[in-house]
Design a protein around this motif. Sequence first.
Motif, short mmCIF file in Angstrom:
data_model
loop_
_atom_site.label_atom_id
_atom_site.label_comp_id
_atom_site.label_asym_id
_atom_site.label_seq_id
_atom_site.Cartn_x
_atom_site.Cartn_y
_atom_site.Cartn_z
N GLY A 1 -15.37 -48.63 35.31
CA GLY A 1 -15.09 -50.44 34.48
C GLY A 1 -14.09 -50.85 33.79
N LEU A 2 -13.31 -50.62 35.00
CA LEU A 2 -11.91 -51.24 35.13
C LEU A 2 -11.89 -52.49 35.47
CD1 LEU A 2 -9.54 -48.32 34.13
CD2 LEU A 2 -10.36 -49.74 32.52
N GLU A 3 -11.79 -53.93 34.67
CA GLU A 3 -11.62 -54.80 36.24
C GLU A 3 -9.60 -55.80 35.75
OE1 GLU A 3 -13.45 -58.31 35.16
OE2 GLU A 3 -15.35 -57.47 34.93
N LEU A 4 -9.45 -54.63 36.61
CA LEU A 4 -7.09 -54.61 37.20
C LEU A 4 -7.23 -55.63 38.16
CD1 LEU A 4 -6.94 -50.65 36.80
CD2 LEU A 4 -6.83 -52.43 34.83
N GLU A 5 -6.40 -56.35 38.16
CA GLU A 5 -5.12 -56.61 39.44
C GLU A 5 -5.01 -56.02 40.23
OE1 GLU A 5 -1.15 -59.69 40.06
OE2 GLU A 5 -2.31 -60.06 37.97
N VAL A 6 -5.79 -56.28 41.19
CA VAL A 6 -5.07 -55.11 42.64
C VAL A 6 -3.32 -56.16 43.02
CG1 VAL A 6 -5.75 -54.89 44.86
CG2 VAL A 6 -7.51 -54.94 43.50
N GLY A 7 -2.95 -54.98 43.29
CA GLY A 7 -1.36 -55.68 43.49
C GLY A 7 -1.05 -55.09 45.08
N ARG A 8 -0.12 -54.48 44.80
CA ARG A 8 0.68 -54.88 46.43
C ARG A 8 0.14 -53.47 46.94
NH1 ARG A 8 5.27 -51.82 47.92
NH2 ARG A 8 5.80 -50.64 45.94
N LEU A 9 -0.15 -53.89 48.23
CA LEU A 9 -0.17 -52.28 49.95
C LEU A 9 0.53 -51.02 49.30
CD1 LEU A 9 -2.64 -51.28 50.98
CD2 LEU A 9 -1.50 -52.58 53.54
N LEU A 10 0.06 -49.50 48.49
CA LEU A 10 1.58 -49.18 49.02
C LEU A 10 1.40 -48.18 50.07
CD1 LEU A 10 0.53 -47.69 45.32
CD2 LEU A 10 2.52 -49.95 46.12
N THR A 11 -0.26 -48.36 50.58
CA THR A 11 -0.32 -46.84 51.58
C THR A 11 -0.94 -47.11 52.35
OG1 THR A 11 -1.28 -45.24 50.96
CG2 THR A 11 0.49 -44.78 50.51
N VAL A 12 -0.81 -47.15 53.63
CA VAL A 12 -2.26 -47.30 54.85
C VAL A 12 -2.25 -46.05 55.32
CG1 VAL A 12 -2.82 -47.88 57.02
CG2 VAL A 12 -1.49 -49.73 55.51
N ALA A 13 -3.30 -45.01 55.37
CA ALA A 13 -3.65 -43.78 56.00
C ALA A 13 -4.26 -43.91 56.82
CB ALA A 13 -3.62 -42.94 54.42
N TRP A 14 -4.56 -42.65 58.01
CA TRP A 14 -5.33 -42.52 59.19
C TRP A 14 -5.38 -41.21 58.86
CZ3 TRP A 14 -7.88 -45.78 62.68
CH2 TRP A 14 -8.00 -45.03 63.40
N VAL A 15 -7.00 -40.34 58.66
CA VAL A 15 -7.74 -39.16 58.49
C VAL A 15 -7.91 -39.56 59.50
CG1 VAL A 15 -8.18 -37.75 57.01
CG2 VAL A 15 -7.47 -40.00 55.98
N ASP A 16 -7.60 -38.22 60.29
CA ASP A 16 -8.59 -37.87 61.80
C ASP A 16 -9.92 -37.36 61.11
OD1 ASP A 16 -6.89 -38.75 64.40
OD2 ASP A 16 -5.97 -37.17 64.08
N HIS A 17 -9.88 -36.47 60.93
CA HIS A 17 -10.97 -35.53 60.68
C HIS A 17 -10.98 -35.37 59.38
CE1 HIS A 17 -9.98 -35.22 65.04
NE2 HIS A 17 -11.34 -34.21 64.56
N ALA A 18 -11.86 -35.53 58.19
CA ALA A 18 -12.69 -35.09 57.05
C ALA A 18 -14.34 -34.78 57.08
CB ALA A 18 -11.86 -36.44 55.85
N PRO A 19 -13.85 -33.87 56.09
CA PRO A 19 -15.90 -33.12 55.95
C PRO A 19 -16.42 -34.20 55.66
CG PRO A 19 -13.65 -31.80 54.81
CD PRO A 19 -13.21 -32.89 54.84
N GLY A 20 -17.05 -34.26 56.56
CA GLY A 20 -18.64 -35.07 56.02
C GLY A 20 -18.87 -36.54 57.66
N LEU A 21 -17.51 -36.81 57.76
CA LEU A 21 -17.26 -38.72 57.95
C LEU A 21 -17.21 -38.16 59.76
CD1 LEU A 21 -14.10 -39.46 56.43
CD2 LEU A 21 -15.81 -40.45 55.74
N PRO A 22 -18.34 -39.26 59.85
CA PRO A 22 -18.36 -39.23 61.11
C PRO A 22 -17.47 -39.31 62.41
CG PRO A 22 -19.66 -41.14 60.30
CD PRO A 22 -18.78 -40.12 59.67
N TYR A 23 -16.84 -40.27 61.50
CA TYR A 23 -15.07 -41.52 62.70
C TYR A 23 -13.98 -41.30 61.53
CZ TYR A 23 -19.68 -43.33 64.35
OH TYR A 23 -20.42 -44.12 65.09
N PRO A 24 -13.01 -41.24 62.37
CA PRO A 24 -11.53 -41.54 61.37
C PRO A 24 -11.73 -42.36 60.46
CG PRO A 24 -11.23 -41.71 63.62
CD PRO A 24 -12.74 -41.49 63.90
N LEU A 25 -11.07 -42.31 59.30
CA LEU A 25 -11.01 -42.79 58.24
C LEU A 25 -9.46 -43.56 57.85
CD1 LEU A 25 -11.27 -43.69 55.57
CD2 LEU A 25 -10.53 -41.97 54.61
#
Length: 158
Positions: free
Chosen positions: A63-87
């Motif tokens: 419920g917060l309307e915040l300004e989205v600032g700069r990109l901090l991180t990009v993460a690649w997750v190969d396998h996570a429970p319940g995900l059919p594809y990488p994230l």
Amino acid sequence: MNDFWATVNRVIAGAAAYITDEKGRVLLVDPNYRDHWNFPGGIIDAGEHPAQACAREVTEEVGLELEVGRLLTVAWVDHAPGLPYPLVNFMFDCGEVASDVSITLQAEELDDYGFFTVEEAGRLLASHAHQRLLAAVAARESGATTYLAPGQDRLVGQ
């Protein structure tokens, strides 16, 4: 041409918010459909770019309307429970809010929220999400954007 696209690798794209309070504690939410806590955020919808998805998800989930600032991180997750594809997950700096800010949880998806130290968060987050938190903290401090590769226990470029 259609045969080609059927063979292309697929990924799920997500966006999340790094939000802290005046004590530097990170805002986390407790999804009712996962075993671990997480950052406000979610899947990027068709027609959205990552920063738009981050803003939408923060508004929907807490419920917060915040300004989205700069990109901090990009993460690649190969396998996570319940995900059919990488994230691939984009985490944005959404700034600081007061610890007593009014939070309105998205009841359909979330059971709770809280502000936590990095150490406390380490006990609540999945290991790949905790690495993302450590990367976000470092990126906010350094002004650099970080990339987390699969299974990585240190930040690329550091």
